[in-house]
Design a protein around this motif. Structure first.
Motif, PDB file in Angstrom:
ATOM      1  N   SER A   1      60.137  74.047  20.294  1.00 51.55           N
ATOM      2  CA  SER A   1      60.038  75.473  19.970  1.00 51.55           C
ATOM      3  C   SER A   1      59.577  76.291  21.165  1.00 51.55           C
ATOM      4  N   THR A   2      59.933  75.872  22.382  1.00 55.13           N
ATOM      5  CA  THR A   2      59.456  76.593  23.563  1.00 55.13           C
ATOM      6  C   THR A   2      60.457  77.598  24.085  1.00 55.13           C
ATOM      7  N   GLY A   3      61.460  77.918  23.308  1.00 54.40           N
ATOM      8  CA  GLY A   3      62.354  78.979  23.730  1.00 54.40           C
ATOM      9  C   GLY A   3      63.814  78.595  23.701  1.00 54.40           C
ATOM     10  N   TYR A   4      64.657  79.563  24.071  1.00 54.56           N
ATOM     11  CA  TYR A   4      66.097  79.412  24.014  1.00 54.56           C
ATOM     12  C   TYR A   4      66.612  78.723  25.264  1.00 54.56           C
ATOM     13  N   SER A   5      67.584  77.874  25.122  1.00 51.62           N
ATOM     14  CA  SER A   5      68.203  77.201  26.260  1.00 51.62           C
ATOM     15  C   SER A   5      69.675  76.988  25.982  1.00 51.62           C
ATOM     16  N   GLN A   6      70.505  77.254  26.968  1.00 51.17           N
ATOM     17  CA  GLN A   6      71.918  76.923  26.851  1.00 51.17           C
ATOM     18  C   GLN A   6      72.068  75.500  27.364  1.00 51.17           C
ATOM     19  N   ALA A   7      72.113  74.566  26.486  1.00 45.36           N
ATOM     20  CA  ALA A   7      72.169  73.160  26.869  1.00 45.36           C
ATOM     21  C   ALA A   7      73.386  72.504  26.239  1.00 45.36           C
ATOM     22  N   ARG A   8      73.475  71.206  26.400  1.00 42.69           N
ATOM     23  CA  ARG A   8      74.643  70.456  25.950  1.00 42.69           C
ATOM     24  C   ARG A   8      74.869  70.536  24.450  1.00 42.69           C
ATOM     25  N   TYR A   9      73.812  70.571  23.683  1.00 44.03           N
ATOM     26  CA  TYR A   9      73.907  70.592  22.228  1.00 44.03           C
ATOM     27  C   TYR A   9      73.017  71.706  21.706  1.00 44.03           C
ATOM     28  N   PRO A  10      73.359  72.299  20.570  1.00 42.21           N
ATOM     29  CA  PRO A  10      72.493  73.344  20.010  1.00 42.21           C
ATOM     30  C   PRO A  10      71.068  72.823  19.824  1.00 42.21           C
ATOM     31  N   GLY A  11      70.106  73.568  20.298  1.00 42.18           N
ATOM     32  CA  GLY A  11      68.705  73.192  20.152  1.00 42.18           C
ATOM     33  C   GLY A  11      68.195  72.268  21.240  1.00 42.18           C
ATOM     34  N   MET A  12      69.077  71.744  22.078  1.00 43.44           N
ATOM     35  CA  MET A  12      68.655  70.838  23.154  1.00 43.44           C
ATOM     36  C   MET A  12      68.248  71.654  24.373  1.00 43.44           C
ATOM     37  N   GLN A  13      67.275  71.145  25.103  1.00 42.12           N
ATOM     38  CA  GLN A  13      66.786  71.813  26.295  1.00 42.12           C
ATOM     39  C   GLN A  13      66.635  70.773  27.396  1.00 42.12           C
ATOM     40  N   ASP A  14      67.025  71.128  28.619  1.00 40.22           N
ATOM     41  CA  ASP A  14      66.840  70.220  29.745  1.00 40.22           C
ATOM     42  C   ASP A  14      65.442  70.408  30.298  1.00 40.22           C
ATOM     43  N   ASN A  15      64.747  69.314  30.420  1.00 37.17           N
ATOM     44  CA  ASN A  15      63.386  69.309  30.922  1.00 37.17           C
ATOM     45  C   ASN A  15      63.276  68.340  32.081  1.00 37.17           C
ATOM     46  N   THR A  16      62.174  68.454  32.785  1.00 32.77           N
ATOM     47  CA  THR A  16      61.798  67.502  33.812  1.00 32.77           C
ATOM     48  C   THR A  16      60.445  66.935  33.411  1.00 32.77           C
ATOM     49  N   VAL A  17      60.230  65.648  33.675  1.00 31.91           N
ATOM     50  CA  VAL A  17      58.948  65.003  33.429  1.00 31.91           C
ATOM     51  C   VAL A  17      58.450  64.452  34.756  1.00 31.91           C
ATOM     52  N   LEU A  18      57.211  64.799  35.102  1.00 31.39           N
ATOM     53  CA  LEU A  18      56.560  64.239  36.276  1.00 31.39           C
ATOM     54  C   LEU A  18      55.387  63.400  35.809  1.00 31.39           C
TER      55      LEU A  18
ATOM     56  N   VAL B   1      48.890  67.641  45.020  1.00 29.75           N
ATOM     57  CA  VAL B   1      49.575  66.504  44.395  1.00 29.75           C
ATOM     58  C   VAL B   1      50.858  66.248  45.185  1.00 29.75           C
ATOM     59  N   SER B   2      50.894  65.108  45.863  1.00 33.00           N
ATOM     60  CA  SER B   2      52.060  64.800  46.690  1.00 33.00           C
ATOM     61  C   SER B   2      52.755  63.515  46.264  1.00 33.00           C
ATOM     62  N   ALA B   3      52.173  62.792  45.320  1.00 33.72           N
ATOM     63  CA  ALA B   3      52.766  61.532  44.867  1.00 33.72           C
ATOM     64  C   ALA B   3      52.974  61.590  43.359  1.00 33.72           C
ATOM     65  N   TYR B   4      54.230  61.438  42.948  1.00 34.72           N
ATOM     66  CA  TYR B   4      54.532  61.432  41.527  1.00 34.72           C
ATOM     67  C   TYR B   4      55.890  60.802  41.297  1.00 34.72           C
ATOM     68  N   THR B   5      56.136  60.414  40.077  1.00 35.16           N
ATOM     69  CA  THR B   5      57.440  59.934  39.644  1.00 35.16           C
ATOM     70  C   THR B   5      58.092  61.060  38.867  1.00 35.16           C
ATOM     71  N   ARG B   6      59.357  61.298  39.167  1.00 29.41           N
ATOM     72  CA  ARG B   6      60.070  62.426  38.573  1.00 29.41           C
ATOM     73  C   ARG B   6      61.250  61.926  37.751  1.00 29.41           C
ATOM     74  N   MET B   7      61.391  62.474  36.556  1.00 33.07           N
ATOM     75  CA  MET B   7      62.534  62.179  35.697  1.00 33.07           C
ATOM     76  C   MET B   7      63.220  63.505  35.383  1.00 33.07           C
ATOM     77  N   ASP B   8      64.444  63.657  35.859  1.00 29.26           N
ATOM     78  CA  ASP B   8      65.191  64.896  35.672  1.00 29.26           C
ATOM     79  C   ASP B   8      66.101  64.817  34.459  1.00 29.26           C
ATOM     80  N   GLU B   9      66.519  65.994  34.009  1.00 29.69           N
ATOM     81  CA  GLU B   9      67.479  66.130  32.918  1.00 29.69           C
ATOM     82  C   GLU B   9      67.067  65.338  31.673  1.00 29.69           C
ATOM     83  N   VAL B  10      65.788  65.454  31.345  1.00 28.89           N
ATOM     84  CA  VAL B  10      65.268  64.836  30.134  1.00 28.89           C
ATOM     85  C   VAL B  10      65.537  65.804  29.000  1.00 28.89           C
ATOM     86  N   ALA B  11      66.339  65.387  28.045  1.00 28.31           N
ATOM     87  CA  ALA B  11      66.706  66.271  26.933  1.00 28.31           C
ATOM     88  C   ALA B  11      65.584  66.296  25.912  1.00 28.31           C
TER      89      ALA B  11
END
Length: 100
Positions: free
Chosen positions: A39-56, A25-35
Motif C-alpha cells: 500500500s505504498t503507492g501507485y506503480s506502473q509495473a508488470r502486473y496490476p498492483g505489483m511494484q518494482d523494489n530494490t532490497v539492500l 555504508v559502503s558494503a551491502y548486497t543488492r537485489m534489484d527488481e524485487v516484485a
C-alpha cells in the motif's frame, strides 16, 4: 551485529544510495527488481498492483546500525514532509551473527 534489510521503490534508488553513502555504508548486497504488492503507492509495473523494489542487505555493528537507521528515518520523514507523500522506504532489523 545487526542485518539491516532496506526495501525501497526503484523510483527513489538514487536518493537512498546517496543517503547510505553519506552515512558511511559502503558494503551491502543488492537485489534489484524485487516484485512486491503493498500500500505504498501507485506503480506502473508488470502486473496490476505489483511494484518494482530494490532490497539492500548490510551487516553492521549495533552502534553503526542505530546510526544508519536514524539517518534513514530522518531522510524518510523529511522527504515525506517535503513531498507531502508517503515515501516507499522500509528498514527491517534482523539479528546477525557471522558464521564464516
Amino acid at each position: 551485529m545487526k542485518m539491516l534489510m532496506i526495501v525501497f521503490r526503484d523510483s527513489i534508488e538514487d536518493e537512498v544510495e546517496e543517503q547510505l553513502h553519506a552515512l558511511g555504508v559502503s558494503a551491502y548486497t543488492r537485489m534489484d527488481e524485487v516484485a512486491g504488492v503493498g500500500s505504498t503507492g501507485y506503480s506502473q509495473a508488470r502486473y496490476p498492483g505489483m511494484q518494482d523494489n530494490t532490497v539492500l542487505l548490510t551487516a553492521l555493528s549495533d552502534d553503526r546500525a542505530a546510526s544508519v537507521i536514524e539517518g534513514l528515518r530522518r531522510f524518510h520523514d523529511e522527504t515525506g514532509r517535503t513531498r507531502q507523500a508517503h515515501i516507499p522506504l522500509h528498514v527491517f532489523i534482523v539479528p546477525c551473527e557471522q558464521a564464516i
